[in-house]
Design a protein around this motif. Sequence first.
Motif, PDB file in Angstrom:
ATOM      1  N   ASN C 128       0.841  -1.186   0.000  1.00 48.52           N
ATOM      2  CA  ASN C 128       0.000   0.000   0.000  1.00 48.52           C
ATOM      3  C   ASN C 128       0.888   1.252   0.000  1.00 48.52           C
ATOM      4  OD1 ASN C 128      -1.625   2.130   0.711  1.00 48.52           O
ATOM      5  ND2 ASN C 128      -2.920   0.876   2.048  1.00 48.52           N
ATOM      6  N   PRO C 129       0.820   2.056  -1.075  1.00 53.66           N
ATOM      7  CA  PRO C 129       1.735   3.207  -1.192  1.00 53.66           C
ATOM      8  C   PRO C 129       1.553   4.199  -0.054  1.00 53.66           C
ATOM      9  CG  PRO C 129       0.062   3.242  -2.928  1.00 53.66           C
ATOM     10  CD  PRO C 129      -0.093   1.946  -2.206  1.00 53.66           C
ATOM     11  N   GLU C 130       0.316   4.315   0.413  1.00 52.53           N
ATOM     12  CA  GLU C 130       0.028   5.268   1.488  1.00 52.53           C
ATOM     13  C   GLU C 130       0.769   4.846   2.768  1.00 52.53           C
ATOM     14  OE1 GLU C 130      -4.120   6.299   3.211  1.00 52.53           O
ATOM     15  OE2 GLU C 130      -4.224   6.343   0.991  1.00 52.53           O
ATOM     16  N   ASP C 131       0.700   3.523   3.072  1.00 49.03           N
ATOM     17  CA  ASP C 131       1.374   3.019   4.270  1.00 49.03           C
ATOM     18  C   ASP C 131       2.880   3.173   4.132  1.00 49.03           C
ATOM     19  OD1 ASP C 131      -1.034   2.329   5.317  1.00 49.03           O
ATOM     20  OD2 ASP C 131      -0.931   0.218   4.715  1.00 49.03           O
ATOM     21  N   GLU C 133       4.491   5.254   2.452  1.00 51.67           N
ATOM     22  CA  GLU C 133       4.846   6.663   2.565  1.00 51.67           C
ATOM     23  C   GLU C 133       4.874   7.107   4.033  1.00 51.67           C
ATOM     24  OE1 GLU C 133       2.784  10.704   1.128  1.00 51.67           O
ATOM     25  OE2 GLU C 133       2.681   9.071  -0.354  1.00 51.67           O
ATOM     26  N   ARG C 134       3.890   6.614   4.795  1.00 46.10           N
ATOM     27  CA  ARG C 134       3.836   6.999   6.218  1.00 46.10           C
ATOM     28  C   ARG C 134       5.021   6.410   6.976  1.00 46.10           C
ATOM     29  NH1 ARG C 134      -2.085   5.801   8.377  1.00 46.10           N
ATOM     30  NH2 ARG C 134      -1.459   7.096  10.154  1.00 46.10           N
ATOM     31  N   LYS C 137       8.026   8.388   6.055  1.00 44.51           N
ATOM     32  CA  LYS C 137       7.987   9.698   6.693  1.00 44.51           C
ATOM     33  C   LYS C 137       8.398   9.591   8.166  1.00 44.51           C
ATOM     34  CE  LYS C 137       4.650  13.381   6.451  1.00 44.51           C
ATOM     35  NZ  LYS C 137       3.208  13.584   6.206  1.00 44.51           N
ATOM     36  N   ASN C 213      -4.170  -4.973   6.965  1.00 43.94           N
ATOM     37  CA  ASN C 213      -4.505  -3.750   7.703  1.00 43.94           C
ATOM     38  C   ASN C 213      -5.772  -3.854   8.542  1.00 43.94           C
ATOM     39  OD1 ASN C 213      -2.264  -2.802   6.510  1.00 43.94           O
ATOM     40  ND2 ASN C 213      -3.261  -1.222   5.253  1.00 43.94           N
ATOM     41  N   PRO C 224      -2.629   3.708  14.081  1.00 43.28           N
ATOM     42  CA  PRO C 224      -2.180   3.075  12.829  1.00 43.28           C
ATOM     43  C   PRO C 224      -1.243   1.889  13.102  1.00 43.28           C
ATOM     44  CG  PRO C 224      -0.976   5.106  13.189  1.00 43.28           C
ATOM     45  CD  PRO C 224      -1.959   4.999  14.319  1.00 43.28           C
TER      46      PRO C 224
END
Lengths: 155, 673, 267
Positions: C128-131, C133-134, C137, C213, C224
């Motif tokens: 998952n690109p969103e995960d 990325e987080r 970060k 998830n 998260p």
Amino acid sequence: MSNFEPKIIAFVCNWCTYAGADLAGTSRIKYAPNVRIVRFPCTGRIDFMLLLKALQTGADGIIVSGCHPADCHYTAGNYHARRRWIIFKSLLDFVGFDTGRITFSWVSAAEGAKWAQIVNETVDKIRDLGPYTDYSNLNKLGVGTITEVLNARTA
Amino acid sequence: MSRIGVFICHCGENIGGTVDCEKVAETAAKYPGVAYSVDYKYMCSDPGQNMIKDAIKEHKLTGVVVAACSPRMHEPTFRKAVSEAGINPFLCEMANLREHCSWVHLKDDSTTEKAEELVKVLVEKVKRNQPLEPIKVPVTKTALVLGGGIAGIQAALDIANSGHKVIMIEKSPSIGGHMSQLSETFPTLDCSQCILTPRMVEVAQHPNITLYTYAELVGLDGFIGNFQASIKLKAKSIDHDICNGCGDCIAKCPIKKIPDEFNAGLGTRTAVYVPFPQAVPNKPVIDRENCTYFTRDGKCGLCAKVCTKGAIDYSQKDEIITIDVGAVVVATGFDIKGTDFFPEYGYGRYKDVITGLQFERLASASGPTLGEIKRPSDGKVPQNIVFIACAGSRDPAKGIEYCSKICCMYTAKHAMLYKHKVHQGKASVFYMDIRAGGKMYEEFVRRAIEEDDVNYIRGRVSRIYEKNGKLIVKGVDTLLDAYPVEIEADMVVLATAGIANEGSEELAQSLHISYDQHNFFAEAHPKLKPVETNTAGIMLAGACQSPKDIPDSVSQASGAAVKVAALFSKDELTRDPLIAYVNRCGPPTYSTCVGCFLCVSVCPYLAIEKEQIKDRNGNLIKEVAKINPGLCQGCGTCVALCRSKSIDIYGYSHSQVFAEVMALFNERSLENV
Amino acid sequence: MQELHNKIKSILENGSASLFIAYQKSREGKITPTFITKPEQSQKAYFGDDCKQNLAVYIHKQEVKNFGKVGIFANIYTLKSLLQIYAENQIRDDYLKVVTINPNGAIVEFANFMEIENYVNENKPAPNPEDMERVEKLSNLSREERWDYWLNELSTCIKCYACRAACPMCYCTKCTVDCNQPQWISTPSHSLGNIEWHIMRAMHLAGRCVECNECARVCPMDIPLNLLTVKLNDTANIEFGQQAGLKGELDYALSTFKVDDKENFIR
């Protein structure tokens, strides 16, 4: 801060590092008295939860040490331990624990001098870093009620 | 409630000079659960030990902490002492106040404080110690001997003569090994076969020995005292119960040009064959890879026609048998490098450049030349012969750093044998050093040089090439200031390096024993355990461990046999009980183990098995892990891996190590249990 | 959808399963699991992109096991979970009938886990690109900032253990958190005990989590949680080349080793 004496716990295997520390003794090599050794049969036996427990009860630094690769008394316990450390360290780093306070090392039964050096360097390093209270202090905080926590979140 | 006794040793000035032992004893007395605490000059002395024993009785102690030297030093002493006072030896622990404290720190409050904390940790541990009994496992008093060379033969006979059963397996059709190929043996020059063959016969006839030739080990399960060996009996295609060994089949076999292994490729043999005249058993086998009946789909069949006994059985199949054994002696021997390994010596192209083993066959009365030294190319007697020692050995560039140990001696023997047979001939030996350590060895080499006039040249041979029917051997004499030497030889014998057998790596893996970088099997300790392997119950004998001469092989074989006999001298083995176990609890859970078996592959000893829990009607309730107490060595790697903490280990249990860690910096966690 | 209903109907009718686990959609549009035991109830089953729950978790339930042979409708993460728990010896090939809908919308019925393995590897979902990325970060923050972030998040945990209940990989009969001899993890939901719990949970899922998830979705405090296991999976993949839920044979980074594993952090 100048009076700060780091509390170091060492998780060591019986066959290499424990014996290496014995050798440091028989060789009368002097090192810092801040370390407390807890004996395990093998680094493979060392549960990552024990490292957390040590930090919880107030250890400022940790040494984890066993046989060099290929020297394990049980042939492979140290290799399994090494993998676990890689994962565990990655997690602690990610959560923001100060993993610089954990020294992983291989000290053989013939490396009394290395053991003394590992202890001294760890003690010096922790002395510079100061007491580790990020985690252990959480123990002293009161238990928040669910309502309090929820309010804090919505606020 | 625990009643722990704490005994602080001064070790004279060793601890007492740096640590305030009296204060440590006083502090320890205040720890919850400590019923008695005292310090004394020498705890390990008789009065010291009596002090502990008396206190155990007087104060009804349930556990003891002796704070003294390293447990690696005196743990057995104090455990014995407490057991003499009537409590289980495993209820005694030692705090290391000497090696880990007084000897490495200065006299200071911080050192005494450390001593107190070390005692505190061990008090917390010993409160949770359990009484343990040594593990007893039954012993199957049958030994498996792998390999029928001189080492295997000696080990088998020694074990059999001490009254135990022996199973010997040999991969070739006859026992005898490399020794049966040798002409005469150094340093006495007695005939190898003359001293070996009686032993071979003894093996075959011994009531305690079962011999399987043409057989291989395919697997070994189990553990010391309780191994299960799977053995493949290769099809011999001849019923040895019927065959009388008359040899008619051999005489009639039309396939006669197979290079003869026994003669190191210098002669030929038939497809149905006995490897050599004195073979044991002296009955033929059919080599299916070369027999026309097998390679050409049932053509030929001559041997079956001539056999009056009807012993030929083409339909025989390989068979796998399983045998229970209590110990294993690995005596699988060694091999040597071939001439093709040496580009500088012609890559095996020159027929008259041969190996030492081939020379043995030329010199042997039973060899292809009936003991006359004739060169392979044209059968002429060589008038000028060159021997090259260290061919491959001690040569890191060739990947063989080690000394093959036997070459110096057999090269001297070869040169001597040659001179005895070809009186007018010239023999030269190129050598790096002469390593003649051994009884009568140096004298033997001197005899070759001084009495038999063998020309020893210290130096290496850089090249051999053919010119006008001669082998030109180019080397240097380093004792003559690196003076170049060139010899026009008729034949060259290379003392090629001794190497591990092909397939020894796989064999070591199936035996679960270690091997070195050259695939020789590894002993458990290079000095103090030279015949044991690091797998209990498996011993080594002979050249499978490293190249060895006959006396060394035989000595090691007898050593291995004694180890086996000692193991078999008891009906049960006792082992350290500090091993792991999977928990059990009442129904309906039976065990918190969920049977994920992630632990199976972490065990270096393959001790973790699957166990089925069944109800009274035999229905499967649950599959869980089980740790074989005979195999577990107690490393605890599975214990730390198990997510649900379903595996625990005696001596380093979850509750023990947890309590130790929690107690260290945290007074509040102390409680009496 | 009709095709799916027919498939479930025929599975229940021909006896390849006596219970079929699928998704259903309420009138309000809520997606919940449904447990179909009668062929005529097959039309209750629903499938769409909104079917996110990992149904594999139910396979461990005794109530489900009592049915003997069970059918299950699986999205790609459920398939990965099933494959992983199969590798971990928790299900038997002949007791499970697995059905999915492939990216072309066709019904796929698997004969065995070998087929599931092939299917999962062909249709492997990208991380998952969103995960990612987080995680990235967070990794780029200073150590103190990361600590503050997680302390803030994890201190809100109420130790309801919904994360554990929803996870198909958390199938232990007795979780270490329930162990009181010794008490490995403090029971109250104070920050230290919460951190201990989530560290242990993540360690136990490293290299086993299939990144569905579900833990984060069910968390009532919106922590998260998945980021912890996503991070460790990433470590296991980078360091040991191991990924969860792709093999029917056990492949677990922590029950094996290589002689040349990384050791630049060891002195």
